[in-house]
Motif scaffolding. Structure first.
Motif, PDB file in Angstrom:
ATOM      1  N   PHE A 178     -51.658  -8.329  -0.641  1.00 53.04           N
ATOM      2  CA  PHE A 178     -51.688  -8.966   0.673  1.00 53.04           C
ATOM      3  C   PHE A 178     -50.776  -8.216   1.636  1.00 53.04           C
ATOM      4  N   ASP A 179     -51.381  -7.715   2.704  1.00 57.17           N
ATOM      5  CA  ASP A 179     -50.653  -6.922   3.687  1.00 57.17           C
ATOM      6  C   ASP A 179     -49.659  -7.755   4.486  1.00 57.17           C
ATOM      7  N   HIS A 180     -48.570  -7.094   4.872  1.00 59.50           N
ATOM      8  CA  HIS A 180     -47.659  -7.586   5.903  1.00 59.50           C
ATOM      9  C   HIS A 180     -47.247  -9.048   5.709  1.00 59.50           C
ATOM     10  N   ARG A 181     -46.709  -9.295   4.480  1.00 60.81           N
ATOM     11  CA  ARG A 181     -46.160 -10.614   4.141  1.00 60.81           C
ATOM     12  C   ARG A 181     -47.211 -11.724   4.189  1.00 60.81           C
ATOM     13  N   ALA A 182     -48.487 -11.348   4.034  1.00 58.47           N
ATOM     14  CA  ALA A 182     -49.614 -12.285   4.095  1.00 58.47           C
ATOM     15  C   ALA A 182     -49.788 -12.879   5.487  1.00 58.47           C
ATOM     16  N   ARG A 183     -49.175 -12.247   6.477  1.00 61.49           N
ATOM     17  CA  ARG A 183     -49.309 -12.631   7.888  1.00 61.49           C
ATOM     18  C   ARG A 183     -49.068 -14.127   8.125  1.00 61.49           C
ATOM     19  N   LEU A 184     -48.046 -14.660   7.475  1.00 61.18           N
ATOM     20  CA  LEU A 184     -47.695 -16.054   7.707  1.00 61.18           C
ATOM     21  C   LEU A 184     -47.267 -16.229   9.161  1.00 61.18           C
ATOM     22  N   PRO A 185     -47.789 -17.229   9.868  1.00 58.98           N
ATOM     23  CA  PRO A 185     -47.427 -17.411  11.272  1.00 58.98           C
ATOM     24  C   PRO A 185     -45.969 -17.831  11.416  1.00 58.98           C
ATOM     25  N   LEU A 186     -45.335 -17.328  12.451  1.00 57.34           N
ATOM     26  CA  LEU A 186     -43.903 -17.552  12.649  1.00 57.34           C
ATOM     27  C   LEU A 186     -43.562 -19.038  12.714  1.00 57.34           C
ATOM     28  N   GLN A 187     -44.401 -19.819  13.384  1.00 55.90           N
ATOM     29  CA  GLN A 187     -44.076 -21.229  13.602  1.00 55.90           C
ATOM     30  C   GLN A 187     -44.067 -22.031  12.305  1.00 55.90           C
ATOM     31  N   GLN A 188     -44.940 -21.684  11.369  1.00 57.25           N
ATOM     32  CA  GLN A 188     -45.049 -22.454  10.130  1.00 57.25           C
ATOM     33  C   GLN A 188     -44.389 -21.768   8.948  1.00 57.25           C
ATOM     34  N   GLY A 189     -44.423 -20.458   8.925  1.00 54.17           N
ATOM     35  CA  GLY A 189     -43.779 -19.713   7.855  1.00 54.17           C
ATOM     36  C   GLY A 189     -44.249 -20.156   6.482  1.00 54.17           C
ATOM     37  N   TYR A 236     -36.177  -8.023  14.702  1.00 53.19           N
ATOM     38  CA  TYR A 236     -37.160  -8.849  13.998  1.00 53.19           C
ATOM     39  C   TYR A 236     -36.482  -9.895  13.113  1.00 53.19           C
ATOM     40  N   ALA A 237     -35.366 -10.426  13.587  1.00 55.88           N
ATOM     41  CA  ALA A 237     -34.561 -11.334  12.758  1.00 55.88           C
ATOM     42  C   ALA A 237     -35.307 -12.614  12.395  1.00 55.88           C
ATOM     43  N   ASP A 238     -36.273 -13.020  13.236  1.00 54.48           N
ATOM     44  CA  ASP A 238     -36.993 -14.260  12.946  1.00 54.48           C
ATOM     45  C   ASP A 238     -37.954 -14.117  11.770  1.00 54.48           C
ATOM     46  N   ILE A 239     -38.172 -12.903  11.297  1.00 53.35           N
ATOM     47  CA  ILE A 239     -39.013 -12.688  10.126  1.00 53.35           C
ATOM     48  C   ILE A 239     -38.207 -12.838   8.832  1.00 53.35           C
ATOM     49  N   THR A 240     -36.885 -12.745   8.927  1.00 51.13           N
ATOM     50  CA  THR A 240     -36.036 -12.750   7.733  1.00 51.13           C
ATOM     51  C   THR A 240     -36.261 -13.958   6.824  1.00 51.13           C
ATOM     52  N   PRO A 241     -36.340 -15.197   7.339  1.00 48.22           N
ATOM     53  CA  PRO A 241     -36.540 -16.332   6.425  1.00 48.22           C
ATOM     54  C   PRO A 241     -37.817 -16.217   5.592  1.00 48.22           C
ATOM     55  N   LEU A 260     -35.996  -0.029   9.650  1.00 52.93           N
ATOM     56  CA  LEU A 260     -36.939  -0.876   8.919  1.00 52.93           C
ATOM     57  C   LEU A 260     -36.586  -0.941   7.439  1.00 52.93           C
ATOM     58  N   LEU A 261     -36.167   0.192   6.878  1.00 52.49           N
ATOM     59  CA  LEU A 261     -35.738   0.174   5.480  1.00 52.49           C
ATOM     60  C   LEU A 261     -34.453  -0.625   5.321  1.00 52.49           C
ATOM     61  N   ASP A 262     -33.565  -0.527   6.303  1.00 53.89           N
ATOM     62  CA  ASP A 262     -32.322  -1.300   6.254  1.00 53.89           C
ATOM     63  C   ASP A 262     -32.593  -2.806   6.269  1.00 53.89           C
ATOM     64  N   LEU A 263     -33.710  -3.214   6.902  1.00 53.34           N
ATOM     65  CA  LEU A 263     -34.043  -4.641   6.917  1.00 53.34           C
ATOM     66  C   LEU A 263     -34.227  -5.193   5.512  1.00 53.34           C
ATOM     67  N   LEU A 264     -34.643  -4.321   4.606  1.00 57.65           N
ATOM     68  CA  LEU A 264     -34.814  -4.774   3.228  1.00 57.65           C
ATOM     69  C   LEU A 264     -33.501  -5.271   2.640  1.00 57.65           C
ATOM     70  N   CYS A 265     -32.385  -4.729   3.138  1.00 53.01           N
ATOM     71  CA  CYS A 265     -31.074  -5.208   2.667  1.00 53.01           C
ATOM     72  C   CYS A 265     -30.812  -6.642   3.130  1.00 53.01           C
ATOM     73  N   ASP A 266     -31.376  -7.016   4.292  1.00 50.54           N
ATOM     74  CA  ASP A 266     -31.267  -8.399   4.757  1.00 50.54           C
ATOM     75  C   ASP A 266     -32.200  -9.313   3.976  1.00 50.54           C
TER      76      ASP A 266
END
Length: 269
Positions: free
Chosen positions: A153-164, A201-206, A239-245
């Motif tokens: 599944f590409d790109h985190r399964a494209r879960l919408p930001l509002q519902q996650g 892109y901090a709102d993607i972290t959760p 972008l690779l550093d985001l993986l550390c988050d």
């Protein structure tokens, strides 16, 4: 060796028309080698860009240039592909087929092609890579359960930001991953972020952390270079550093970058 599990290569030598809307300059193999040197990856998975339709020659050639020991490819195909063509693609390093169906505008294939092609490529040990909306994953849940091959599944399964993770698609994909039938790519944070590049892109972290917590053995990371959707391109090292988050444990990051892609794409351990 660390793997960037999602990039695209663009090379004018493989275009059938001189005027190609969507073509990206300076995104050939030579340019990507510079990215590899910058971010410290040695392996790569190349996904055929949509401007090439079902002609995967650009991807197979890129695998040849980068070396099949450390490069794999994901093709775009129609059900009329012959067995001989599939065998040639396999020898060239192709290990999956992609269905980009999140919007009809970008679709070179259709939902009706997924099952017939999945049965064809399952015999080769390939997977199907799905770039669908979370809503489409829910709509086609029964099909996903029937597919005979592994799913990515590409790109985190494209879960919408509002519902996650509260979106029904999270449970569907997690169930498939828990059963050993699916993998998820931690890639393309800009596709669903409201914070954007300025906000890293901090709102993607959760959502990314939720995948890491749930199925760390079924995740791979991809840069999505050369970031064709973005007017302001992100730094690939950032972008690779985001993986550390997202994966705060070093052993988990190593798994996502090394062991998991080796298992999924058939690289030597």
């Amino acid at each position: 060796m660390k793997c960037d599990s999602h990039i695209h290569i663009y090379d004018r030598a493989f275009l059938k028309q001189t005027d190609a809307p969507g073509f990206v300059d300076h995104a050939d193999v030579a340019a990507y080698r510079e990215v590899q040197a910058r971010i410290g990856t040695q392996r790569v998975v190349i996904v055929t860009p949509r401007i090439y339709g079902t002609d995967n020659a650009v991807t197979v050639d890129a695998i040849r240039q980068l070396g099949i020991d450390n490069a794999r490819g994901i093709a775009v195909l129609h059900p009329d592909v012959t067995d001989a063509e599939l065998d040639a693609l396999h020898r060239g390093g192709i290990r999956g087929i992609r269905f980009t169906l999140y919007t009809a505008k970008h679709a070179a294939v259709g939902f009706e092609m997924v099952e017939p092609l999945a049965h064809r490529v399952a015999e080769l040990g390939w997977h199907v890579q799905l770039h669908w909306t979370a809503g489409q994953l829910v709509e086609h849940r029964a099909m996903l359960q029937r597919l005979p091959c592994t799913m990515v599944f590409d790109h985190r399964a494209r879960l919408p930001l509002q519902q996650g993770v509260n979106h029904e698609a999270f449970g569907i994909v997690r169930e498939l991953a828990d059963a050993g039938r699916a993998w998820i790519k931690l890639s393309g944070p800009y596709l669903d972020s409201a914070d954007g590049l300025a906000g890293r892109y901090a709102d993607i972290t959760p959502m990314a952390r939720a995948w890491v917590d749930a199925v760390p053995d079924r995740l791979v990371w991809g840069s999505d270079w050369p970031h064709v959707t973005e007017t302001h391109k992100p730094d690939d090292l950032m972008l690779l550093d985001l993986l550390c988050d997202w994966a705060q444990d070093e052993a988990t990051r190593e798994r996502i970058l090394i062991a998991n892609p080796a298992a999924l794409y058939g690289f030597a351990s």
